[in-house]
Design a protein around this motif. Structure first.
Motif, PDB file in Angstrom:
ATOM      1  N   ALA A  43       0.832  -1.207   0.000  1.00 19.29           N
ATOM      2  CA  ALA A  43       0.000   0.000   0.000  1.00 19.29           C
ATOM      3  C   ALA A  43       0.868   1.259   0.000  1.00 19.29           C
ATOM      4  O   ALA A  43       0.608   2.200  -0.760  1.00 19.29           O
ATOM      5  N   LYS A  44       1.894   1.287   0.828  1.00 17.45           N
ATOM      6  CA  LYS A  44       2.752   2.470   0.922  1.00 17.45           C
ATOM      7  C   LYS A  44       3.456   2.744  -0.403  1.00 17.45           C
ATOM      8  O   LYS A  44       3.471   3.874  -0.890  1.00 17.45           O
ATOM      9  N   VAL A  45       4.039   1.714  -0.991  1.00 20.22           N
ATOM     10  CA  VAL A  45       4.770   1.878  -2.252  1.00 20.22           C
ATOM     11  C   VAL A  45       3.830   2.327  -3.370  1.00 20.22           C
ATOM     12  O   VAL A  45       4.212   3.113  -4.237  1.00 20.22           O
ATOM     13  N   ASN A  46       2.577   1.864  -3.330  1.00 20.52           N
ATOM     14  CA  ASN A  46       1.596   2.233  -4.355  1.00 20.52           C
ATOM     15  C   ASN A  46       0.757   3.447  -3.968  1.00 20.52           C
ATOM     16  O   ASN A  46      -0.261   3.722  -4.606  1.00 20.52           O
ATOM     17  N   SER A  47       1.179   4.164  -2.921  1.00 21.51           N
ATOM     18  CA  SER A  47       0.489   5.386  -2.459  1.00 21.51           C
ATOM     19  C   SER A  47      -0.988   5.150  -2.171  1.00 21.51           C
ATOM     20  O   SER A  47      -1.843   5.968  -2.523  1.00 21.51           O
ATOM     21  N   GLN A  48      -1.297   4.037  -1.526  1.00 21.60           N
ATOM     22  CA  GLN A  48      -2.671   3.703  -1.147  1.00 21.60           C
ATOM     23  C   GLN A  48      -2.807   3.806   0.370  1.00 21.60           C
ATOM     24  O   GLN A  48      -1.809   3.812   1.088  1.00 21.60           O
ATOM     25  N   ALA A  58      11.081   0.230   7.084  1.00 18.12           N
ATOM     26  CA  ALA A  58      12.024  -0.710   6.469  1.00 18.12           C
ATOM     27  C   ALA A  58      11.973  -0.619   4.947  1.00 18.12           C
ATOM     28  O   ALA A  58      12.995  -0.747   4.276  1.00 18.12           O
ATOM     29  N   ALA A  59      10.792  -0.385   4.407  1.00 15.14           N
ATOM     30  CA  ALA A  59      10.625  -0.320   2.945  1.00 15.14           C
ATOM     31  C   ALA A  59      11.053   1.013   2.353  1.00 15.14           C
ATOM     32  O   ALA A  59      11.483   1.066   1.197  1.00 15.14           O
ATOM     33  N   THR A  60      10.949   2.082   3.140  1.00 16.36           N
ATOM     34  CA  THR A  60      11.149   3.403   2.540  1.00 16.36           C
ATOM     35  C   THR A  60      12.176   4.298   3.235  1.00 16.36           C
ATOM     36  O   THR A  60      12.575   5.307   2.667  1.00 16.36           O
ATOM     37  N   PHE A  94      19.456   1.680   1.790  1.00 16.65           N
ATOM     38  CA  PHE A  94      18.814   1.253   0.550  1.00 16.65           C
ATOM     39  C   PHE A  94      17.927   2.367   0.000  1.00 16.65           C
ATOM     40  O   PHE A  94      17.439   3.207   0.751  1.00 16.65           O
ATOM     41  N   TYR A  95      17.691   2.336  -1.291  1.00 16.31           N
ATOM     42  CA  TYR A  95      16.733   3.279  -1.870  1.00 16.31           C
ATOM     43  C   TYR A  95      15.322   2.839  -1.464  1.00 16.31           C
ATOM     44  O   TYR A  95      15.077   1.655  -1.216  1.00 16.31           O
ATOM     45  N   PRO A  96      14.381   3.777  -1.396  1.00 12.98           N
ATOM     46  CA  PRO A  96      13.005   3.398  -1.060  1.00 12.98           C
ATOM     47  C   PRO A  96      12.449   2.410  -2.086  1.00 12.98           C
ATOM     48  O   PRO A  96      12.701   2.533  -3.283  1.00 12.98           O
ATOM     49  N   MET A  97      11.723   1.421  -1.601  1.00 15.20           N
ATOM     50  CA  MET A  97      11.153   0.415  -2.509  1.00 15.20           C
ATOM     51  C   MET A  97      10.240   1.078  -3.525  1.00 15.20           C
ATOM     52  O   MET A  97       9.555   2.052  -3.224  1.00 15.20           O
ATOM     53  N   LYS A  98      10.256   0.508  -4.735  1.00 17.12           N
ATOM     54  CA  LYS A  98       9.425   0.977  -5.844  1.00 17.12           C
ATOM     55  C   LYS A  98       8.475  -0.151  -6.231  1.00 17.12           C
ATOM     56  O   LYS A  98       8.686  -1.307  -5.839  1.00 17.12           O
ATOM     57  N   PRO A  99       7.459   0.126  -7.036  1.00 19.35           N
ATOM     58  CA  PRO A  99       6.537  -0.933  -7.443  1.00 19.35           C
ATOM     59  C   PRO A  99       7.231  -2.167  -8.022  1.00 19.35           C
ATOM     60  O   PRO A  99       6.809  -3.295  -7.760  1.00 19.35           O
ATOM     61  N   ALA A 100       8.317  -1.986  -8.756  1.00 25.58           N
ATOM     62  CA  ALA A 100       9.033  -3.132  -9.337  1.00 25.58           C
ATOM     63  C   ALA A 100       9.628  -4.045  -8.256  1.00 25.58           C
ATOM     64  O   ALA A 100       9.844  -5.228  -8.486  1.00 25.58           O
TER      65      ALA A 100
END
Length: 172
Positions: A19-24, A76-78, A83-89
């Motif tokens: 949800a966070k990575v997909n801005s939901q 942890a993801a962002t 590490f760079y913030p996780m992206k949809p890929a």
């Protein structure tokens, strides 16, 4: 903690990251079990292809465990500076581990450290470093190596633990 509660937390962390990575909007648990409402600290570890991708945690929490897991999953993801913030890929293949922590206990002797059972939190001046219990097991470290690696993580020399350090243990 029961297996069902562990599964709930893992699913919550996974859905939160997606949800966070997909801005939901972030998911919530409507009627959490009592164990998930207790204010435990935790770490959320993300791996991709067996390699560390992010790990953030907190030893204490003013909020219920499920909310702390959600917050640490986002961090942890962002926000892990390594590490760079996780992206949809990055969402196609990642594994999660959640470590719910016992309170910190300051030790007086390194003999109190039991590799595989204890994690380490080391403080010297402005420097501090944390390694979870499973890290020593994954790498096959003995107690001395575990202490040296925790010092390195804190940005200190490997032998810094021998003088003027506060060393805390915890279980996960």
């Amino acid at each position: 903690m029961k297996k069902t509660e562990q599964k709930v937390l893992l699913l919550l962390a996974r859905e939160t990251i997606i949800a966070k990575v997909n801005s939901q909007p972030l998911p919530a648990i409507e009627h959490p079990a009592p164990a998930l409402q207790a204010p435990y600290g935790c770490f959320v570890t993300i791996k991709q292809q067996g390699q560390l991708r992010g790990c953030i945690g907190s030893f204490t929490a003013p909020t219920p465990l499920w909310q702390t897991v959600r917050e640490m999953a986002v961090s942890a993801a962002t926000k892990d500076p390594r590490f760079y913030p996780m992206k949809p890929a990055d969402l196609t293949d990642f594994q999660l581990e959640i470590s719910v922590l016992t309170p910190l206990t300051q030790i007086q002797s390194i003999d109190e450290i039991h590799v595989g059972n204890h994690g380490l939190y080391l403080i010297k001046g402005q420097n501090h470093g944390v390694l979870l219990p499973q890290v020593a097991v994954e790498h096959g470290w003995d107690r001395d190596t575990f202490l040296k690696q925790t010092c390195r993580k804190a940005g200190l020399t490997e032998d810094a633990w021998q003088k003027d350090c506060e060393i805390y243990i915890f279980s996960a």
